[in-house]
Design an enzyme around this catalytic site. Structure first.
Site, PDB file in Angstrom:
ATOM      1  N   LYS A 192      -6.933  -3.481   5.180  1.00  0.00           N
ATOM      2  CA  LYS A 192      -7.624  -4.775   5.070  1.00  0.00           C
ATOM      3  C   LYS A 192      -7.519  -5.618   6.347  1.00  0.00           C
ATOM      4  O   LYS A 192      -8.502  -6.191   6.802  1.00  0.00           O
ATOM      5  CB  LYS A 192      -7.011  -5.548   3.887  1.00  0.00           C
ATOM      6  CG  LYS A 192      -7.789  -6.774   3.487  1.00  0.00           C
ATOM      7  CD  LYS A 192      -8.839  -6.417   2.493  1.00  0.00           C
ATOM      8  CE  LYS A 192      -9.579  -7.597   1.956  1.00  0.00           C
ATOM      9  NZ  LYS A 192     -10.557  -7.163   0.936  1.00  0.00           N
TER      10      LYS A 192
ATOM     11  N   SER B 250     -21.517  -8.264  -1.784  1.00  0.00           N
ATOM     12  CA  SER B 250     -20.919  -9.134  -2.792  1.00  0.00           C
ATOM     13  C   SER B 250     -20.567 -10.500  -2.228  1.00  0.00           C
ATOM     14  O   SER B 250     -20.247 -11.420  -2.957  1.00  0.00           O
ATOM     15  CB  SER B 250     -19.638  -8.481  -3.309  1.00  0.00           C
ATOM     16  OG  SER B 250     -18.694  -8.440  -2.252  1.00  0.00           O
ATOM     17  N   GLY B 251     -20.617 -10.622  -0.893  1.00  0.00           N
ATOM     18  CA  GLY B 251     -20.139 -11.860  -0.285  1.00  0.00           C
ATOM     19  C   GLY B 251     -18.679 -11.736   0.109  1.00  0.00           C
ATOM     20  O   GLY B 251     -18.104 -12.638   0.703  1.00  0.00           O
ATOM     21  N   GLY B 252     -18.067 -10.602  -0.209  1.00  0.00           N
ATOM     22  CA  GLY B 252     -16.670 -10.367   0.168  1.00  0.00           C
ATOM     23  C   GLY B 252     -16.565  -9.764   1.566  1.00  0.00           C
ATOM     24  O   GLY B 252     -17.568  -9.423   2.189  1.00  0.00           O
ATOM     25  N   VAL B 253     -15.330  -9.647   2.037  1.00  0.00           N
ATOM     26  CA  VAL B 253     -15.084  -9.164   3.400  1.00  0.00           C
ATOM     27  C   VAL B 253     -15.584  -7.733   3.598  1.00  0.00           C
ATOM     28  O   VAL B 253     -16.279  -7.435   4.570  1.00  0.00           O
ATOM     29  CB  VAL B 253     -13.548  -9.117   3.697  1.00  0.00           C
ATOM     30  CG1 VAL B 253     -13.284  -8.788   5.150  1.00  0.00           C
ATOM     31  CG2 VAL B 253     -12.875 -10.389   3.293  1.00  0.00           C
ATOM     32  N   ASP B 254     -15.216  -6.850   2.666  1.00  0.00           N
ATOM     33  CA  ASP B 254     -15.419  -5.426   2.920  1.00  0.00           C
ATOM     34  C   ASP B 254     -16.892  -5.041   3.001  1.00  0.00           C
ATOM     35  O   ASP B 254     -17.316  -4.376   3.945  1.00  0.00           O
ATOM     36  CB  ASP B 254     -14.715  -4.583   1.834  1.00  0.00           C
ATOM     37  CG  ASP B 254     -13.267  -5.000   1.676  1.00  0.00           C
ATOM     38  OD1 ASP B 254     -12.722  -5.580   2.621  1.00  0.00           O
ATOM     39  OD2 ASP B 254     -12.687  -4.761   0.597  1.00  0.00           O
ATOM     40  N   SER B 255     -17.679  -5.473   2.004  1.00  0.00           N
ATOM     41  CA  SER B 255     -19.088  -5.075   2.041  1.00  0.00           C
ATOM     42  C   SER B 255     -19.800  -5.748   3.209  1.00  0.00           C
ATOM     43  O   SER B 255     -20.705  -5.166   3.820  1.00  0.00           O
ATOM     44  CB  SER B 255     -19.787  -5.370   0.713  1.00  0.00           C
ATOM     45  OG  SER B 255     -19.728  -6.734   0.392  1.00  0.00           O
TER      46      SER B 255
ATOM     47  N   GLU C 297      10.108   1.187   9.117  1.00  0.00           N
ATOM     48  CA  GLU C 297       8.809   0.556   8.899  1.00  0.00           C
ATOM     49  C   GLU C 297       8.907  -0.837   8.279  1.00  0.00           C
ATOM     50  O   GLU C 297       7.937  -1.579   8.295  1.00  0.00           O
ATOM     51  CB  GLU C 297       7.917   1.467   8.040  1.00  0.00           C
ATOM     52  CG  GLU C 297       8.328   1.655   6.580  1.00  0.00           C
ATOM     53  CD  GLU C 297       9.410   2.719   6.360  1.00  0.00           C
ATOM     54  OE1 GLU C 297      10.136   3.038   7.327  1.00  0.00           O
ATOM     55  OE2 GLU C 297       9.546   3.213   5.233  1.00  0.00           O
TER      56      GLU C 297
ATOM     57  N   HIS D 295      14.954   2.707   6.938  1.00  0.00           N
ATOM     58  CA  HIS D 295      13.491   2.554   6.965  1.00  0.00           C
ATOM     59  C   HIS D 295      13.056   1.756   8.198  1.00  0.00           C
ATOM     60  O   HIS D 295      13.163   0.533   8.197  1.00  0.00           O
ATOM     61  CB  HIS D 295      13.021   1.836   5.695  1.00  0.00           C
ATOM     62  CG  HIS D 295      13.090   2.692   4.482  1.00  0.00           C
ATOM     63  ND1 HIS D 295      12.061   3.516   4.086  1.00  0.00           N
ATOM     64  CD2 HIS D 295      14.084   2.894   3.590  1.00  0.00           C
ATOM     65  CE1 HIS D 295      12.405   4.179   2.999  1.00  0.00           C
ATOM     66  NE2 HIS D 295      13.634   3.817   2.671  1.00  0.00           N
TER      67      HIS D 295
ATOM     68  N   GLY E 273      10.819   8.671  -0.443  1.00  0.00           N
ATOM     69  CA  GLY E 273      10.288   8.967  -1.779  1.00  0.00           C
ATOM     70  C   GLY E 273      11.391   8.846  -2.805  1.00  0.00           C
ATOM     71  O   GLY E 273      12.576   8.828  -2.448  1.00  0.00           O
TER      72      GLY E 273
ATOM     73  N   CYS F 257      14.410   8.560   5.310  1.00  0.00           N
ATOM     74  CA  CYS F 257      15.040   8.474   3.987  1.00  0.00           C
ATOM     75  C   CYS F 257      14.935   9.805   3.237  1.00  0.00           C
ATOM     76  O   CYS F 257      15.559  10.779   3.626  1.00  0.00           O
ATOM     77  CB  CYS F 257      14.436   7.311   3.202  1.00  0.00           C
ATOM     78  SG  CYS F 257      15.486   6.813   1.837  1.00  0.00           S
ATOM     79  N   TYR F 258      14.102   9.914   2.218  1.00  0.00           N
ATOM     80  CA  TYR F 258      13.953  11.200   1.530  1.00  0.00           C
ATOM     81  C   TYR F 258      13.504  12.288   2.522  1.00  0.00           C
ATOM     82  O   TYR F 258      13.937  13.442   2.456  1.00  0.00           O
ATOM     83  CB  TYR F 258      12.947  11.055   0.376  1.00  0.00           C
ATOM     84  CG  TYR F 258      12.633  12.345  -0.350  1.00  0.00           C
ATOM     85  CD1 TYR F 258      13.519  12.878  -1.273  1.00  0.00           C
ATOM     86  CD2 TYR F 258      11.444  13.030  -0.100  1.00  0.00           C
ATOM     87  CE1 TYR F 258      13.234  14.077  -1.928  1.00  0.00           C
ATOM     88  CE2 TYR F 258      11.145  14.213  -0.755  1.00  0.00           C
ATOM     89  CZ  TYR F 258      12.049  14.729  -1.674  1.00  0.00           C
ATOM     90  OH  TYR F 258      11.771  15.897  -2.323  1.00  0.00           O
TER      91      TYR F 258
END
Ligand code: XMP
Length: 507
Positions: A363, A218-223, A168, A166, A53, A80-81
């Site tokens: 995602k 919507s035609g998108g991935v998520d929906s 990650e 870090h 942080g 780190c922090y």
């Protein structure tokens, strides 16, 4: 399911810690640093990670976790922090030090647990201005760099560890090994987080709900992935609605319809509302006004549909994990099924509860779930498209002529990138058009046509973006095809502004 809880102290890498841990099949969840002890106990983690942080632990208002956390008897890893919090909390000293930024050599002084299997030294990514000056009693140094004598510390009795680097980020050579050592060997978490398990348990959970579910597509991935997951659980009690607002990409409705009906047998309705949207947008040039109009009209169309085809008990949304965290509503254990009222501007009398089956996922995990469910790559890897559609891709007022140009030219851009094997390598790629005109010559005739601007960008999260250095021959083909095939375009430009200071969309 075993889980690791990551306390978020505001590092830009906090999410990355969760993602890395999930990559080796242990479930990790990010929670605010000030989560209460009761809440934390309820989550029942196998271990706790403190993220990095921007604050300094010695400042009065610096974010601090409940000190009782250390009395829970759970393994803790501070990064780190987070490392500095541990030093400070147990009575060591943290001071402003020489800034260490970038890759450093970490020498391993004790490789028996947290730094096991890493040899004598390794490259580690540092980004800090404070450092431990003296260590608390009970802690020993297990790794150091040239400028940090205590780059890794351990209190083996209490299972509390701190690292200044870090693990990650990819620049830390054996970062995953450090996280694995902590999560698998020190916390002894089981590797039981797989997306196949996620699909099974989510379908099981959703199958218990009563009433019908309405889902906007919507035609998108998520929906799409959300809808397919819900359909697997409740079949035709799910109704999907796709609103054609007249501002979509070429062929969008047909593609979505085919996939929903043919591939998945989902109860699907497409509402052709283009006229309504376009008439309200006539003469509107202000981008925010356009967004407002599209949003309002969408809610109206959606509400009319819900009223006429209901009753529905649930509204399904494709909300993802980063949105949940960002909106600050993930205090504690986010359940797959959350109940809110009056969401997304919909009237409260519709009485819809919200179903968000992807609210735990990132995602890339949504894409992998989509793969497991058999959603075609065409949808899973499609570029993002703004909710207000071409209304914000067209500069000035939205006319049928400009919509046509925008659609056809964008399709050419997409096709040429597909042909060159570049479509999946770029973040977004489209053409935009405004009111500027320029002279071109067709045959012997001069034509005063539109200027189409091609916008192609590389990005990781849309927060920043760089214009794509496209090979000249691909640019040339795009330009030739647009001027030849799209009526009324005389010039083609390529946008070479990055974000910031520009944005990805022109409006
Ligand atoms: P900008 O243009 O702000 O876009 O650099 C960043 C990302 O967001 C998308 N975008 C939108 N998405 N509603 C949306 O759902 C909007 O009003 C909107 N405006 C921009 C854009 O396509 C890019 O991916």
């Amino acid at each position: 399911m075993d889980k690791i809880i990551v306390l978020d102290f505001g590092s830009q890498y906090s999410h990355l810690i969760c993602r890395r841990i999930r990559e080796f099949s242990v479930y990790a969840e990010l929670v605010p640093f000030d989560i209460s002890l009761e809440e934390l106990k309820r989550l029942n983690p196998k271990g706790i990670v403190f993220s990095g942080g921007p604050a300094s632990v010695y400042n009065k208002d610096s974010p601090q976790p409940s000190s009782k956390i250390f009395e829970m008897g759970l393994p803790v890893l501070g990064i780190c922090y987070g490392h500095q919090i541990i030093v400070n909390n147990f009575g060591g000293k943290v001071k402003r030090a020489n800034k260490e930024y970038g890759s450093s050599t970490l020498t391993i002084d004790n490789g028996s647990d947290l730094l096991a299997g890493m040899g004598k030294s390794t490259r580690a990514w540092m980004s800090h201005g404070d450092a431990a000056e003296s260590l608390p009693a009970g802690f020993e140094v297990i790794g150091h760099t040239e400028s940090s004598f205590a780059a890794a510390i351990a209190n083996r009795q209490k299972l509390i560890y701190g690292i200044q680097f870090h693990p990650e980020v990819v620049h830390t050579e054996q970062g995953i090994q450090v996280l694995k050592n902590f999560v698998l060997n020190i916390c002894k978490a089981k590797q039981d987080w797989t997306l196949e398990n996620f699909v099974d348990s989510t379908v099981d959970e959703i199958s218990k709900i009563e009433g019908n579910v309405l889902c906007g597509i919507s035609g998108g991935v998520d929906s799409t992935v959300a809808a397919v997951l819900i359909q697997k659980a409740i079949g035709r009690r799910l109704k999907c609605v796709f609103v054609d607002n007249g501002l979509l990409r070429a062929g969008e409705e047909a593609e979505v319809k085919e996939i929903f009906e043919k591939n998945f047998g989902i109860d699907f309705v497409a509402i052709n509302a283009g006229e309504r949207f376009l008439s309200r947008l006539t003469g509107v040039v202000d981008p925010e006004q356009k967004r407002k109009i599209v949003g309002e009209e969408f809610v109206k169309v959606f509400t009319e549909f819900a009223e006429a085809s209901g009753p529905f008990r649930w509204l399904a949304q494709g909300t993802l994990y980063p949105d949940v965290i960002e909106s600050g509503i993930s205090k504690g254990p986010a359940a797959v099924i959350k109940t809110h009222h009056n969401v997304g501007g919909l009237p409260s009398w519709l009485n819809l509860q919200v179903l968000e089956p992807l609210r735990f996922l990132y995602k890339d995990e949504v894409r992998r779930v989509g793969k497991i469910l058999g959603v075609p790559d065409k949808i899973l890897f499609r570029h993002p498209f703004p909710g207000p559609g071409l209304a914000v891709r067209i500069m000035g007022d939205v006319t049928r002529e400009k919509l046509q140009i925008c659609r056809q030219a964008s399709r050419i851009v997409e096709e040429e990138l597909q042909d060159a094997g570049l479509y999946d390598k770029v973040w977004q790629a489209f053409a935009t058009v405004g009111d500027d005109r320029a002279v071109g010559v067709v045959g012997d005739e001069r034509k005063y046509g539109h200027v189409a601007l091609v916008r192609i960008v590389d990005s990781i999260d849309a927060m920043t973006a760089d214009w794509t250095r496209l090979p000249n021959d691909v640019l040339e083909r795009i330009s030739n095809r647009i001027t030849n095939e799209v009526e009324d375009v005389a010039w083609v430009g390529y946008v070479i502004s990055s974000k910031p200071p520009a944005t990805i969309e022109p409006q």
